[in-house]
Write an enzyme that holds these catalytic residues in place. Structure first.
Site, PDB file in Angstrom:
ATOM      1  N   ASN A 228       0.979  -1.264  -0.159  1.00  0.00           N
ATOM      2  CA  ASN A 228      -0.271   0.070   0.022  1.00  0.00           C
ATOM      3  C   ASN A 228       0.803   1.284  -0.023  1.00  0.00           C
ATOM      4  O   ASN A 228       2.105   1.250  -0.045  1.00  0.00           O
ATOM      5  CB  ASN A 228      -0.802  -0.154   1.252  1.00  0.00           C
ATOM      6  CG  ASN A 228      -0.308   0.116   2.497  1.00  0.00           C
ATOM      7  OD1 ASN A 228       0.579   0.774   2.967  1.00  0.00           O
ATOM      8  ND2 ASN A 228      -0.382  -1.178   3.321  1.00  0.00           N
TER       9      ASN A 228
ATOM     10  N   ASP B 169      -4.281  -5.919   5.130  1.00  0.00           N
ATOM     11  CA  ASP B 169      -5.397  -7.031   5.687  1.00  0.00           C
ATOM     12  C   ASP B 169      -5.057  -8.296   5.300  1.00  0.00           C
ATOM     13  O   ASP B 169      -5.494  -9.463   5.730  1.00  0.00           O
ATOM     14  CB  ASP B 169      -6.739  -6.542   5.342  1.00  0.00           C
ATOM     15  CG  ASP B 169      -6.878  -5.034   6.249  1.00  0.00           C
ATOM     16  OD1 ASP B 169      -6.541  -5.143   7.200  1.00  0.00           O
ATOM     17  OD2 ASP B 169      -7.586  -4.239   5.856  1.00  0.00           O
TER      18      ASP B 169
ATOM     19  N   LYS C 210       9.585 -17.128  -9.761  1.00  0.00           N
ATOM     20  CA  LYS C 210       8.757 -15.979 -10.380  1.00  0.00           C
ATOM     21  C   LYS C 210       7.699 -16.481 -11.391  1.00  0.00           C
ATOM     22  O   LYS C 210       7.965 -17.452 -12.117  1.00  0.00           O
ATOM     23  CB  LYS C 210       9.595 -14.821 -11.312  1.00  0.00           C
ATOM     24  CG  LYS C 210       8.921 -13.906 -11.877  1.00  0.00           C
ATOM     25  CD  LYS C 210       9.747 -12.947 -12.680  1.00  0.00           C
ATOM     26  CE  LYS C 210       8.851 -12.069 -13.570  1.00  0.00           C
ATOM     27  NZ  LYS C 210       9.430 -11.701 -14.563  1.00  0.00           N
TER      28      LYS C 210
ATOM     29  N   ASP D  98      -3.931  -9.464  13.076  1.00  0.00           N
ATOM     30  CA  ASP D  98      -4.086  -8.216  13.259  1.00  0.00           C
ATOM     31  C   ASP D  98      -3.213  -7.787  14.705  1.00  0.00           C
ATOM     32  O   ASP D  98      -3.347  -8.264  15.678  1.00  0.00           O
ATOM     33  CB  ASP D  98      -5.490  -7.877  13.966  1.00  0.00           C
ATOM     34  CG  ASP D  98      -5.681  -6.218  14.081  1.00  0.00           C
ATOM     35  OD1 ASP D  98      -5.013  -5.763  14.565  1.00  0.00           O
ATOM     36  OD2 ASP D  98      -6.820  -5.918  13.453  1.00  0.00           O
TER      37      ASP D  98
HETATM   38  N1  CTP Z   1      -3.653  -3.050  12.335  1.00  0.00           N
HETATM   39  C1  CTP Z   1      -2.839  -3.967  12.789  1.00  0.00           C
HETATM   40  N2  CTP Z   1      -2.616  -5.171  12.262  1.00  0.00           N
HETATM   41  C2  CTP Z   1      -3.513  -5.480  10.977  1.00  0.00           C
HETATM   42  C3  CTP Z   1      -4.543  -4.453  10.601  1.00  0.00           C
HETATM   43  C4  CTP Z   1      -4.453  -3.174  10.999  1.00  0.00           C
HETATM   44  O1  CTP Z   1      -2.053  -3.811  13.759  1.00  0.00           O
HETATM   45  N3  CTP Z   1      -3.355  -6.433  10.382  1.00  0.00           N
HETATM   46  C5  CTP Z   1      -3.607  -1.763  12.972  1.00  0.00           C
HETATM   47  C6  CTP Z   1      -3.202  -0.640  12.301  1.00  0.00           C
HETATM   48  O2  CTP Z   1      -1.797  -0.615  12.473  1.00  0.00           O
HETATM   49  C7  CTP Z   1      -3.922   0.587  13.007  1.00  0.00           C
HETATM   50  C8  CTP Z   1      -5.421  -0.186  13.173  1.00  0.00           C
HETATM   51  O3  CTP Z   1      -5.079  -1.934  13.171  1.00  0.00           O
HETATM   52  O4  CTP Z   1      -3.516   1.012  14.120  1.00  0.00           O
HETATM   53  C9  CTP Z   1      -6.397  -0.072  12.226  1.00  0.00           C
HETATM   54  O5  CTP Z   1      -6.106  -0.079  10.884  1.00  0.00           O
HETATM   55  P1  CTP Z   1      -6.945   0.160   9.821  1.00  0.00           P
HETATM   56  O6  CTP Z   1      -6.325  -0.387   8.550  1.00  0.00           O
HETATM   57  O7  CTP Z   1      -7.679   1.230   9.995  1.00  0.00           O
HETATM   58  O8  CTP Z   1      -8.301  -1.071  10.198  1.00  0.00           O
HETATM   59  P2  CTP Z   1      -8.265  -2.348   9.803  1.00  0.00           P
HETATM   60  O9  CTP Z   1      -8.206  -3.129  10.706  1.00  0.00           O
HETATM   61  O10 CTP Z   1      -7.512  -2.787   8.542  1.00  0.00           O
HETATM   62  O11 CTP Z   1      -9.865  -2.262   9.289  1.00  0.00           O
HETATM   63  P3  CTP Z   1     -10.706  -2.196   8.239  1.00  0.00           P
HETATM   64  O12 CTP Z   1      -9.692  -2.237   6.983  1.00  0.00           O
HETATM   65  O13 CTP Z   1     -12.058  -2.941   8.302  1.00  0.00           O
HETATM   66  O14 CTP Z   1     -10.877  -0.610   8.130  1.00  0.00           O
END
Ligand code: CTP
Length: 402
Positions: free
Chosen positions: A208, A276, A286, A305
């Site tokens: 990203n 995610d 490759k 997460d």
């Molecule tokens: N985060 C994390 N590990 C993941 C996803 C997110 O530690 N696998 C943490 C990010 O560092 C941030 C928080 O969770 O502090 C929220 O991240 P965000 O991208 O806003 O949320 P998501 O959990 O990915 O939810 P969504 O994509 O449904 O908004």
């Protein structure tokens, strides 16, 4: 005026060694006491007598001098210091520090050292830019060694470029900053930052656009406030922030493993934009685009997460767990729900819709959300936001331990 702080100054053998005399003079004016190790190379550039006169103390140089060892072993030399300063730090001594070599009093003392270390590099610009030197500097930085300079300008060798010893007053100021305890001294902080890269095959990944700017700024601000800070970062174009231990990772799984390895900690700030999902399987070679060999679809699986894992109740849960919420609509509503779901204490919610320019930009606008509700913060630079967050952390820690 004495600060009561003692600096062990190591003068290595560089043309800028004469400036170490000014460091001692300026430092003593500002209340620092010096004990000096002059390396063999350093003694080619300045005399022990001039160093001793300015430091007001004898100069240490020979590892195997029995009288010195009897009077003051190399271990005592570092134990009695509050800070070890290497100035000038040559390519040679930087290399020895990075590789743990100990072949004289200076390098042996550095290896026996458990005090904060500040180095002020000085060398020819091409040497400074050499990948070997840069790799060694990166190793030291990752270990928490503090670095001041080098600056750009005319070099003693007649060339122009990066490699000039920082100004003596700047070196003294950096030392004083490290010696003055901050409001978070004694606490351990972890910060996740940047994107994660999830490999599809050895050359392709899902990632990203996170720049890491916000997370890196928070790590720097925590370190400046005195916290022992470890930054766990995905791939970014940013230099490692000063004063932090830095762990470079690529995937979410690696970020989680590194984070768990760093526990227990007092504070976690999860600023990383963690992917995610990751490909359900990774191709060892490759992937070819030849007919039939090309994947027509990519199977994904959910990543762990990190924030939710660390924030879950348990003996190793940090006292303060702070997350970010990247939203593109109903920012406060979604972030409030996310805070509860992930069980973090605070969440900083930002709108990452493309028109806000937050992803990759220099500024950030957030809502600060805790159990009491949401508070709108003004548009701030990412550095200012980091400082405001750290001020809030300091206030919270003070509240908990009056
Ligand atoms: N985060 C994390 N590990 C993941 C996803 C997110 O530690 N696998 C943490 C990010 O560092 C941030 C928080 O969770 O502090 C929220 O991240 P965000 O991208 O806003 O949320 P998501 O959990 O990915 O939810 P969504 O994509 O449904 O908004």
């Amino acid at each position: 005026m004495s600060t009561g702080k003692r600096v062990l100054l190591i003068i290595a053998g560089g043309i800028a060694a004469y400036k170490a005399l000014d460091i001692i003079r300026r430092g003593r004016e500002r209340g620092l006491a010096f004990r000096v190790i002059l390396t063999k190379g350093g003694a080619e550039f300045v005399t022990p007598l001039s160093v001793a006169s300015l430091a007001g103390d004898k100069v240490y140089s020979e590892l195997f001098s029995l009288t010195d060892e009897a009077e003051m072993g190399h271990i005592r030399l570092v134990r009695e210091a509050d800070l070890v300063l290497v100035a000038p730090a040559t390519a040679d001594i930087i290399g020895k520090m990075a590789h743990g070599l100990a072949d004289d009093l200076a390098t042996t003392a550095l290896l026996a050292n458990d005090r904060p270390v500040l180095i002020a590099p000085s060398m020819n610009a091409v040497m400074w830019a050499h990948p070997a030197v840069q790799a060694n500097v990166a190793t030291l930085r990752a270990r928490g060694v503090h670095i001041v300079g080098p600056g750009a300008g005319d070099l003693a060798c007649g060339e122009i470029g990066d490699g000039r010893l920082a100004e003596p007053l700047d070196i003294v100021a950096a030392a004083l900053r490290l010696l003055a305890p901050g409001p978070l001294t004694g606490l351990k902080a972890l910060v996740t930052s940047g994107p994660t890269y999830e490999a599809i095959d050895p050359v392709r990944f899902i990632g990203n656009r996170s720049s890491g700017k916000q997370g890196h700024a928070i790590a720097a601000a925590l370190a400046a406030a005195g916290a022992e800070t470890t930054l766990i970062t995905g791939p970014t174009a940013l230099p490692d922030p000063a004063g932090c231990h830095v762990r470079h990772i690529e995937s979410a799984a690696e970020m989680l493993a590194q984070t768990l390895e760093q526990l227990p900690a007092d504070i976690l700030v999860a600023a990383a934009a963690v992917s995610d999902w990751r490909p359900a399987s990774q191709a060892g070679q490759k992937m070819k685009k030849r007919e039939n060999d090309a994947p027509t679809r990519l199977d994904l699986t959910t990543n762990p997460d990190i924030l939710a894992t660390v924030a879950a109740p348990g003996p190793k849960r940090p006292k303060l767990v702070i997350g970010f919420a990247a939203e593109t609509e109903k920012v406060v509503e979604h972030a409030t729900a996310k805070r509860r779901k992930k069980q973090c204490d605070w969440i900083l919610a930002n709108d990452v819709s493309p028109e806000t320019g937050t992803f990759g930009g220099a500024d950030n606008k957030v809502y600060f959300i805790d159990a009491a509700g949401a508070e709108e913060w003004p548009l701030l630079s990412k550095t200012e936001l980091a400082q405001r967050l750290v001020a809030r952390i300091v206030a919270e820690i003070k509240k908990a331990t009056p």
